[in-house]
Design a protein around this motif. Structure first.
Motif, mmCIF file in Angstrom:
data_model
loop_
_atom_site.group_PDB
_atom_site.id
_atom_site.type_symbol
_atom_site.label_atom_id
_atom_site.label_comp_id
_atom_site.label_asym_id
_atom_site.label_seq_id
_atom_site.Cartn_x
_atom_site.Cartn_y
_atom_site.Cartn_z
ATOM 1 N N GLU A 39 -37.549 21.821 86.649
ATOM 2 C CA GLU A 39 -36.257 22.343 86.206
ATOM 3 C C GLU A 39 -36.481 23.380 85.127
ATOM 4 N N HIS B 214 -38.215 17.840 79.144
ATOM 5 C CA HIS B 214 -37.961 16.430 79.489
ATOM 6 C C HIS B 214 -38.527 16.069 80.847
ATOM 7 N N ALA C 113 -38.883 19.313 83.124
ATOM 8 C CA ALA C 113 -38.079 20.490 82.757
ATOM 9 C C ALA C 113 -38.742 21.302 81.666
ATOM 10 N N TYR D 106 -33.291 24.366 89.602
ATOM 11 C CA TYR D 106 -34.353 23.494 90.114
ATOM 12 C C TYR D 106 -35.159 24.235 91.165
ATOM 13 N N HIS E 217 -38.149 15.170 88.165
ATOM 14 C CA HIS E 217 -38.570 16.527 87.768
ATOM 15 C C HIS E 217 -39.078 16.540 86.341
ATOM 16 N N ASN F 44 -37.477 13.591 84.168
ATOM 17 C CA ASN F 44 -36.386 12.845 84.795
ATOM 18 C C ASN F 44 -36.991 11.991 85.900
ATOM 19 N N HIS G 31 -32.356 15.027 75.911
ATOM 20 C CA HIS G 31 -33.287 13.999 76.378
ATOM 21 C C HIS G 31 -34.743 14.422 76.321
HETATM 22 FE FE LIG Z 1 -33.319 17.642 83.901
#
Ligand SMILES: [Fe+2]
Ligand SMILES: [Ca+2]
Ligand SMILES: [Fe+2]
Ligand SMILES: [Fe+2]
Ligand SMILES: [Fe+2]
Lengths: 326, 326, 326, 326
Positions: D264, D151, D213, D254, D211, D153, D197
């Motif tokens: 992440e 994902h 991931a 992280y 970030h 963010n 997500h």
């Molecule tokens: Fe995240």
């Protein structure tokens, strides 16, 4: 390649497999197995009937256990995307002259009951009672700590035909086993929800349910279950594993419930949401197909399965055989 | 109980098992197996000879691979507590009319070479070259990420006698298998360093080395090794496992090196430092003895082993047999 | 190097740390914490007193909880090797004019009660009631699934002196922290049983017990405990971690019991049985000393500890401070 | 509830997030970080440009690293379901007067370049070069052994508006954080592919990329990465974790790349394919929202992010603040 192209625009939208109804001869014994050993959560209990869900599921049930004289499978359930998909599904089956009926099912909304062309009882729904999340209620985690139902695996007497039919419904093949000699499908794994499969078909006396699988997060859950079963009187219920499948790359264990219904505990397959994901082909004679690490499956694993209520299985014409443990 | 009481005041103080010398026919092939697959670290390399250590060891080597025409075992090494223990060890063996000699061994201080009564070549030392710690050099971790040598398991043609002899040297029995009919020992696990064993004896054509074991932290290391071996040409070298032993409660895998020397990867046994720890008895007919989860070991596991250089194995008089996989 | 050479021939033979007596103000609250959350097993329960053991222990108890008005520490217990060690221990303490008495302790044989030079109450014994093994009774595993008590960590107002005294008793230093400026010890880890420590000393207002640690097999046990504590009302009892220590290389978590007694959950340190194992030196200013991954410990971790019954702690003269989280 | 109902029939079908282009100032340093430490696989390398994929991905790349004077983000990429979706996407953006262009992108088919209303550069495609599977090539696994991109963010200066816009495109909210006072969204997690997500929005100076991931199978992968980074010169690049999020229930870490782009490592969230999945609400003042175990995130985590090429971030009007570590 004997695998049909994916149907990107199926006649109705199946979200995922949803639930199975097992008919069992001793509900108390089955409850002990599914609740105390596997760790499924009871969501409703009444005389002769038990509803269970796994830890991250919010739908009311992924298994219904029904006390019965015969230990077979009542139905396989699938969740549809939206209300119009119910009508479309009804039309799809009716046009193929397959039986359709609108059933009243407890804890579920409008439900279409039907059968596939070989007699597997299926039901489709859009709404099921929704329950509060319990995935962060860590006190409840028990047994193998199952997170969700993952897939059904069925014996089929004609895997090519099964794949064609489920493919028409929008299931997409991720991996398959081909008999090198005949060029026919010996097994196939097909998905809707974005993992390696929601349903799989294996050549053999069919239709029968080979197993229902539950997802766990790591191989250590499976080791914990083995330790628990081995020291609580269930050592004879361990059938195969632990191991890693060649096909699906998943880590697995197969156990049998008190009636012999086969349950797989499964983790670490891969994401398959790309519609252009190329199916992976395996030869039936590849010894790492079943188990990447080389150990063949036992005879029982190839021969035993649960019949479906109201359907008599028939032998397969395809006699090719995989490697079986001595 | 057929197990002798622990000798709390042995004639000399053995700290732990230390190293094994394997004679191998193709050093390059063995190097590939032990270094690239198992992940042992090379500490010294010369023509025909390779020294290896595991990740948390500070002694110079736990395995010496020596190129030879015959793939057998050169010697089993043990570390003694302090200098006076060397003399005491020499006296102990000499008094039993067993051969003793002071050997010059590279990377090691004064070393006593001897043999046990059945001809197993042994060596005892106090000092070995000490190397800087690498256990926090995580870039070096590879393969199964072995942390340390854990134990030797030997076939013995007379387990009662072997246990009596090693017991006299201070090894303490933690678990054992008894033949219910004869009341004789079929196998025993004995330790010095505070785990389930430094040495074990199994009934059979002996003496032969059944396996050398390495300690890893978790079952996931073993799963990683299986995945690696299965996809780098070593699938046929996987012999048994993964599983949990009934005896020792350890999680295990047995693999074979290119010459057939058997290596166990082992984790999660328990602490045994209490001198009054009661040995745990297992019946030879208990199906969970070998594998808590019930799977029997294959025939090769009961029959094959590495001979010791200079010693001819003899059959055991005890013919009792455990459960063997078909 | 400020660390004394190991005493290979101590005056009496301590096998390992054994048990701690915690005085607690609400036994029911403590029971909930130690039994329902940590998963220790109750071995005896009587009014005002609870005995617990961990899963692989066969001695009767590793913790005794005693209801009291003041939450302090009653005694630290150690197991001796053999009966004569009891007399030798008595002589050792008496010769140093430290108090000695033979105590009657339930579930234990003859027990020597004494104090170290700074007033830490100690007891030594050879025999404790032995209980049947439960390490393969997997149904009982709960909470963090603790396997055994691992070590005591104490604040000392003079770490050099503490290390000298415990070193004389045969504890061997495995790792230590030196204050670069003064050259004095700021902390030290000392063992008898073959792990990184049975006892550790940290500079500070002392003597006080900093924590008692329990061994678990993998970091996932610690993650499970965090999830459980976070969702059962114990989130405020989580003090530090999870993380990996630079010193000891162990994976850790620190939690506080209902009275504030600090418990460490600990895994994956290394074997230290070699008597010539070189201690590892760390500078007090090394930010990876406490946590290999760099996160500093919170203030409470450096300041708070449990007092020992009957002993008033005094400040340390050494004012050097490690890195503390803001 | 401030969360819009899911749009079950979006104007075009986004399958999943696909890739990110990071502009970096020292490609060699970035290569060392992403390849040698994180373990991503190089799929194409040319002067000033590096393409990487994770272990189970068959698309050509999930990250493109481009050497540049400014370390910002070039574009966020998303995969569409089928060719007609490209035209539909073009129409959707054009009708909102957002810039659209058909781009030539290496290793990709026809690609739509556009920006969201706040200037985030986006690209949509159906076809990307497909590569052979490597998920069973275990010799290649390295570093954290990343399986797939999971994902993006993003900081948003108006989370309500971002959620409305991405919701219109068919992203469905799984969890969200509400500011109790204003009733406005402070953060939201939205998916297409069936996990918690594909994209998330957090209140703050935006738009910026908070970030990207990557998915790993177990928390032990994350612990391995921490150990590796800590001992190879990357300890200062560890920013937050390990821990479990309250939101998403995922285990996280992280880290920062050499230019400060935040990555992440993420595992163990849950399946979200049900279209009627109820979003989970969290209060901004819930201390377990960020970290189930209670530890607050550091200041840098709330303040620092990567700008998007060609877009100037603006402050948010919503001044509510979560708990920040001191
Ligand atoms: Fe995240
Ligand atoms: Ca007594
Ligand atoms: Fe399956
Ligand atoms: Fe062994
Ligand atoms: Fe500690």
């Amino acid at each position: 390649m004997p695998v049909p192209a994916p149907n990107l625009y199926p006649p109705f939208n199946i979200v995922r497999l949803s639930h199975v109804e097992y008919r069992v001869r001793d509900l108390a014994a089955s409850r002990a197995f599914y609740v105390d050993i596997l760790g499924l959560q009871v969501t409703h209990e009444e005389t002769g009937r038990l509803y269970l869900r796994a830890m991250e599921e919010r739908g009311h049930h992924c298994i219904v256990l029904v006390e019965a004289d015969t230990a077979d499978v009542g139905v396989l359930g699938f969740k549809l995307y939206d209300e119009p998909d119910l009508e479309r599904a009804e039309r799809f089956f009716a046009e193929k002259s397959l039986p359709t009926a609108w059933a009243e099912r407890p804890h579920m909304g409008r439900t279409l009951r039907t059968r596939d062309p070989w007699g597997i009882p299926l039901e489709f729904y859009v709404r099921m009672d929704r329950l509060p999340p319990i995935h962060q209620n860590y006190r409840l985690y028990n047994g193998v700590k199952p997170l969700r139902i993952d897939h059904f695996n069925m014996f089929s007497a004609n895997v090519d035909a099964s794949v064609a039919f489920y493919g028409e419904m929008g299931f997409r093949v991720t991996e398959y086993t081909e008999d090198d000699e005949s060029g026919r499908l010996w097994a196939a794994w097909m998905h809707r929800k974005g993992g390696v499969h929601d349903v799989a078909f294996t050549n053999g006396l069919g239709p029968r349910l080979h197993h229902t699988a539950f997802w766990v997060p790591t191989p250590l859950n499976i080791i914990d279950l083995l330790d628990l079963m081995s020291t609580t009187g269930y050592v004879a219920n361990i059938e195969r594993g632990p191991g890693r499948h060649g096909i699906s790359n998943a880590f697995f264990l197969y156990v049998r419930d008190p009636d012999g219904h086969r349950i797989e505990i499964y983790c670490s397959d891969y994401q398959t949401v790309d519609p252009d994901l190329e199916p992976i082909r395996w030869s039936l004679t590849d010894p790492q197909r079943q188990t990447l690490w080389g150990a063949p499956a036992p005879k029982s694993w190839f021969e035993e399965g649960s019949t479906f209520e109201g359907t008599e299985p028939v032998p397969s014409a395809l006699k090719a055989q995989p490697i079986i443990a001595p």
